[in-house]
Design an enzyme around this catalytic site. Structure first.
Site, PDB file in Angstrom:
ATOM      1  N   SER A 254       0.765  -1.425  -0.069  1.00 22.71           N
ATOM      2  CA  SER A 254      -0.128  -0.070   0.133  1.00 22.71           C
ATOM      3  C   SER A 254       0.841   1.290   0.044  1.00 22.71           C
ATOM      4  O   SER A 254       1.998   1.396  -0.013  1.00 22.71           O
ATOM      5  CB  SER A 254      -0.878   0.263   1.180  1.00 22.71           C
ATOM      6  OG  SER A 254      -0.047   0.312   2.355  1.00 22.71           O
ATOM      7  N   LYS A 255       0.255   2.253  -0.134  1.00 18.77           N
ATOM      8  CA  LYS A 255       0.964   3.667   0.181  1.00 18.77           C
ATOM      9  C   LYS A 255       2.004   3.836   1.062  1.00 18.77           C
ATOM     10  O   LYS A 255       3.101   4.625   0.887  1.00 18.77           O
ATOM     11  CB  LYS A 255      -0.066   4.731   0.068  1.00 18.77           C
ATOM     12  CG  LYS A 255      -0.996   5.393  -1.227  1.00 18.77           C
ATOM     13  CD  LYS A 255       0.127   6.428  -1.745  1.00 18.77           C
ATOM     14  CE  LYS A 255      -0.200   6.736  -3.183  1.00 18.77           C
ATOM     15  NZ  LYS A 255       1.085   6.780  -4.010  1.00 18.77           N
ATOM     16  N   ARG A 256       1.513   3.189   2.210  1.00 12.68           N
ATOM     17  CA  ARG A 256       2.517   3.247   3.375  1.00 12.68           C
ATOM     18  C   ARG A 256       3.894   2.775   2.983  1.00 12.68           C
ATOM     19  O   ARG A 256       4.870   3.055   3.506  1.00 12.68           O
ATOM     20  CB  ARG A 256       1.878   2.440   4.348  1.00 12.68           C
ATOM     21  CG  ARG A 256       2.493   1.887   5.652  1.00 12.68           C
ATOM     22  CD  ARG A 256       1.335   1.482   6.619  1.00 12.68           C
ATOM     23  NE  ARG A 256       1.169   0.115   6.298  1.00 12.68           N
ATOM     24  CZ  ARG A 256       1.730  -0.907   6.458  1.00 12.68           C
ATOM     25  NH1 ARG A 256       2.799  -0.698   7.348  1.00 12.68           N
ATOM     26  NH2 ARG A 256       1.369  -1.867   6.068  1.00 12.68           N
ATOM     27  N   GLY A 258       5.330   3.172   0.057  1.00 16.54           N
ATOM     28  CA  GLY A 258       6.096   4.014  -1.052  1.00 16.54           C
ATOM     29  C   GLY A 258       4.883   4.222  -2.457  1.00 16.54           C
ATOM     30  O   GLY A 258       3.791   3.657  -2.062  1.00 16.54           O
ATOM     31  N   GLU A 264       4.106   6.987 -11.067  1.00 13.71           N
ATOM     32  CA  GLU A 264       4.646   7.728 -10.089  1.00 13.71           C
ATOM     33  C   GLU A 264       6.361   7.191  -9.956  1.00 13.71           C
ATOM     34  O   GLU A 264       7.211   7.856  -9.728  1.00 13.71           O
ATOM     35  CB  GLU A 264       4.294   7.220  -8.582  1.00 13.71           C
ATOM     36  CG  GLU A 264       3.172   7.984  -8.050  1.00 13.71           C
ATOM     37  CD  GLU A 264       2.433   7.614  -6.622  1.00 13.71           C
ATOM     38  OE1 GLU A 264       2.932   7.865  -5.546  1.00 13.71           O
ATOM     39  OE2 GLU A 264       1.870   6.450  -6.803  1.00 13.71           O
TER      40      GLU A 264
END
Ligand code: GLU
Length: 486
Positions: A254-256, A258, A264
Site C-alpha cells: 500500500s501507499k505506506r 511508497g 509515480e
C-alpha cells in the site's frame, strides 16, 4: 496449443494503475508475444460509481511507457469491439435474457432493507453470508405482483445448491469449492449494468479470449464463472491466477510502503526497462538465477509454468539496484536523451535551463555511476550549466589549512591552469598533481579546495574530467571567484 492465443488486460478505470495490475499486464503481454497471439485492452467500467476521470488515459500511458503495446483496444478498435464495457450493455442484456429463459437466472425483488435484515440474522446465527435465495422460490403470481408493485429487480444467477464445483487453474491445478458456500450472485443490476461476473465472461467469450490471466483475488469467484460457462454451453478459456504482491513485511502492498502507481515510478526517475524487468520477476522467473533480462529474452521464454504460487515480495531496494544497472548500461547518447525527455515532463528545480544535448552527452559519463534514478542527475550537474552553487569560505578551506594557505594554493593552481597546453583531464592532472608536493599539501587538500571552487560541491564528479568538460574559461573564472571569497 490448439486455439489462437488471445489474452486481455481488463482494468477498471478507478485511478492510476497500480504496479500489481500492471504486473499482470506484463505477464499477459509477454504470453501473447511468446505465442504470436493478440493482447487486447478492455476497459471494465460497469461500476459507474467508481469511475475516475482520466483513469483510462493513465492506464494507456502506463502501458505505453513500459512498451506494452496492445493489438486491440478502445482507441485502436479491432474485430471484437467496442472494447469498453459500458458500450456493450445490449450484449449483456441479451445473455441475461438467455439465462432467464433457460431458468439459470431469475429476477430478484428483495429490497436493500430486507437484505440488510437477512445479513444481520446470518451474522447472529454465525451462518455464512450470502443471498438466501428468497426470490428463487417465487411463483409466477408472486413475481407478477412484485413487478406490478414497481420494484426494479436485479437478476441473479441460479447456482447449484449442493455438491462441489471443481475448477482448473494452470497455476493452482484443480481446486474444489463447495456449492453451498456460493450464493446466487447478481449478474445484472437494477440500473441495467452487468456486474463484473457476467460482463467479463461474456466479453472473454465474444472476444475469443484463450487464456484469462488475472490476479489471484479472483480465484474464489472462478466457480461462479465456471458454472455460468456451463449454463451457457460456452467453451471455457484457460485460467491462470497469478500470485499477489506483498510488501517486504508481508502485508498488503500500500501507499505506506511508497509509490504504488506506475506513473509515480516514472516521475521518480525509474527507467521503463528497469521497472519492466523488476515487475516480471514478481512471481515469474526465467531460471533460478537470471535477474537482468532484455525484453526479447523475456518474451522468448515467458511461460505460465514458471509463474510461482507463492506471493511475490515488492522490494524497492532491488528496483533501485535494477535501475542503477540499466542507467549504467545506457550509452552516453541514450542517457542524455532519456534525461532530456524526463526533464521535459518533470522540470527539475535545480535546472531551469537544461544543458544542450551535445554538452549533456559529455557530462553524463561523469555522473552516471552516481545516479540511481534519472531524478538524481539534476543536482549533480547543475553547476555545469549554472556555475558553482553558493558555498561559504569555511567549505572552501580544507582541513589543516587556513584561508591564506588555501588562497595561495588556488592562485598557484590558476597559474598552472592558465598556462597548460590543451585542457583535457590527462594534461590537467599532469599539471596539478606535482603541485601537491610543491606546496607541501596532501592531495585531498588541494583537490578538495579546487573541487568546491569549481563545482560548489564537496562530493562531485571526478575533478579533472569535470574541468575538461567545463573548459578553461569557466574553470578559471570559478577559481578566481573563490580566491576573492577568501
Ligand atoms: N476489472 C477487473 C479488475 O480490474 C479485471 C479482472 C480480470 O482480469 O478479470 O480487477
Amino acid at each position: 496449443m490448439t486455439r489462437e492465443v488471445r489474452v486481455r488486460f481488463a482494468p477498471s478505470p478507478t485511478g492510476e494503475p497500480h504496479v500489481g495490475n500492471i504486473r499482470t499486464a506484463v505477464f499477459e503481454w509477454l504470453f501473447a508475444r511468446r505465442h504470436d497471439g493478440a493482447f487486447v485492452l478492455r476497459i471494465e467500467d460497469t461500476d459507474q460509481s467508481r469511475k475516475i476521470e482520466g483513469a483510462v488515459e493513465s492506464i494507456m500511458e502506463s502501458l505505453r511507457w513500459l512498451g506494452l503495446e496492445w493489438d486491440e483496444g478502445p482507441d485502436k478498435g479491432g474485430p471484437f469491439g467496442p472494447y469498453v464495457q459500458s458500450q456493450r450493455l445490449d450484449l449483456y442484456k441479451s445473455v441475461t435474457e438467455t439465462l432467464l429463459k433457460a431458468d439459470k437466472a431469475y429476477h430478484c425483488y428483495c429490497s436493500p432493507e430486507r437484505l440488510a435484515v437477512m445479513r444481520e440474522e446470518q451474522a447472529k446465527r454465525s451462518q455464512p453470508p450470502g443471498y438466501d435465495r428468497h426470490c428463487r422460490a417465487l411463483g409466477d403470481a408472486e413475481r407478477r405482483k412484485a413487478a406490478e408493485g414497481g420494484a426494479v429487480p436485479v437478476v441473479r444467477f441460479a447456482m447449484p445448491v449442493e455438491g462441489t464445483t471443481v475448477v482448473s487453474d494452470l497455476i493452482r491445478g484443480n481446486v474444489s469449492f463447495e456449492n453451498k458456500l456460493l450464493d446466487d450472485f447478481v449478474i445484472l443490476k437494477s440500473d441495467g449494468y452487468p456486474t463484473y461476473h457476467l460482463a467479463h465472461m461474456v466479453d472473454d467469450h465474444h472476444m475469443r479470449i484463450s487464456h484469462v490471466i488475472r490476479a489471484e483475488e479472483w480465484l474464489p469467484s472462478l466457480p461462479r464463472h465456471w458454472r455460468m460457462y456451463e449454463a451457457l454451453g460456452w467453451e471455457r478459456p484457460l485460467f491462470a491466477h497469478v500470485p499477489i504482491i506483498l510488501a517486504p513485511d508481508r502485508s498488503k502492498l500500500s501507499k505506506r510502503h511508497g509509490a504504488t502507481s506506475v506513473l509515480e515510478y516514472r516521475e521518480m526517475g525509474y527507467l521503463p526497462e528497469a521497472l519492466l524487468n523488476f515487475l516480471v520477476l514478481l512471481g515469474w522467473s526465467l531460471d533460478d538465477k537470471t535477474e537482468v533480462m532484455t525484453v526479447q529474452q523475456m518474451s522468448e521464454n515467458f511461460s505460465i509454468e514458471r509463474i510461482s504460487k507463492a506471493p511475490a515480495i515488492f522490494n524497492i531496494e532491488k528496483l533501485d539496484w535494477m535501475n542503477g544497472h540499466y542507467i549504467r548500461a545506457y550509452d552516453d547518447e541514450t542517457l542524455a536523451d532519456a534525461l532530456l525527455v524526463y526533464w521535459r515532463s518533470y522540470p527539475p528545480a535545480e535546472l531551469p535551463l537544461p544543458p544542450e544535448r551535445e554538452h549533456l552527452k559529455r557530462i553524463v559519463p561523469l555522473v552516471r555511476d552516481r545516479m540511481k534514478t534519472l531524478k538524481d542527475a539534476a543536482p549533480l550537474i547543475r553547476f555545469f550549466v549554472a556555475g558553482p552553487g553558493a558555498y561559504g569560505a569555511a567549505e572552501l578551506v580544507p582541513k589543516g589549512m587556513d584561508a591564506a594557505s588555501t588562497k595561495r594554493a588556488l592562485e598557484a593552481s590558476l597559474a598552472k591552469l592558465n598556462a597548460v597546453k590543451g585542457f583535457d583531464a590527462k594534461a590537467l592532472e599532469a599539471e596539478l598533481r606535482p603541485l601537491v608536493e610543491e606546496l607541501g599539501l596532501k592531495a585531498g587538500q588541494l583537490f578538495g579546495a579546487l573541487r568546491v571552487a569549481v563545482t560548489g560541491l564537496k562530493v562531485s564528479p571526478p575533478l579533472f574530467e569535470t574541468m575538461e568538460v567545463l573548459g578553461r574559461e569557466r574553470t578559471v573564472k570559478a577559481i578566481e571567484k573563490a580566491v576573492t571569497e577568501l
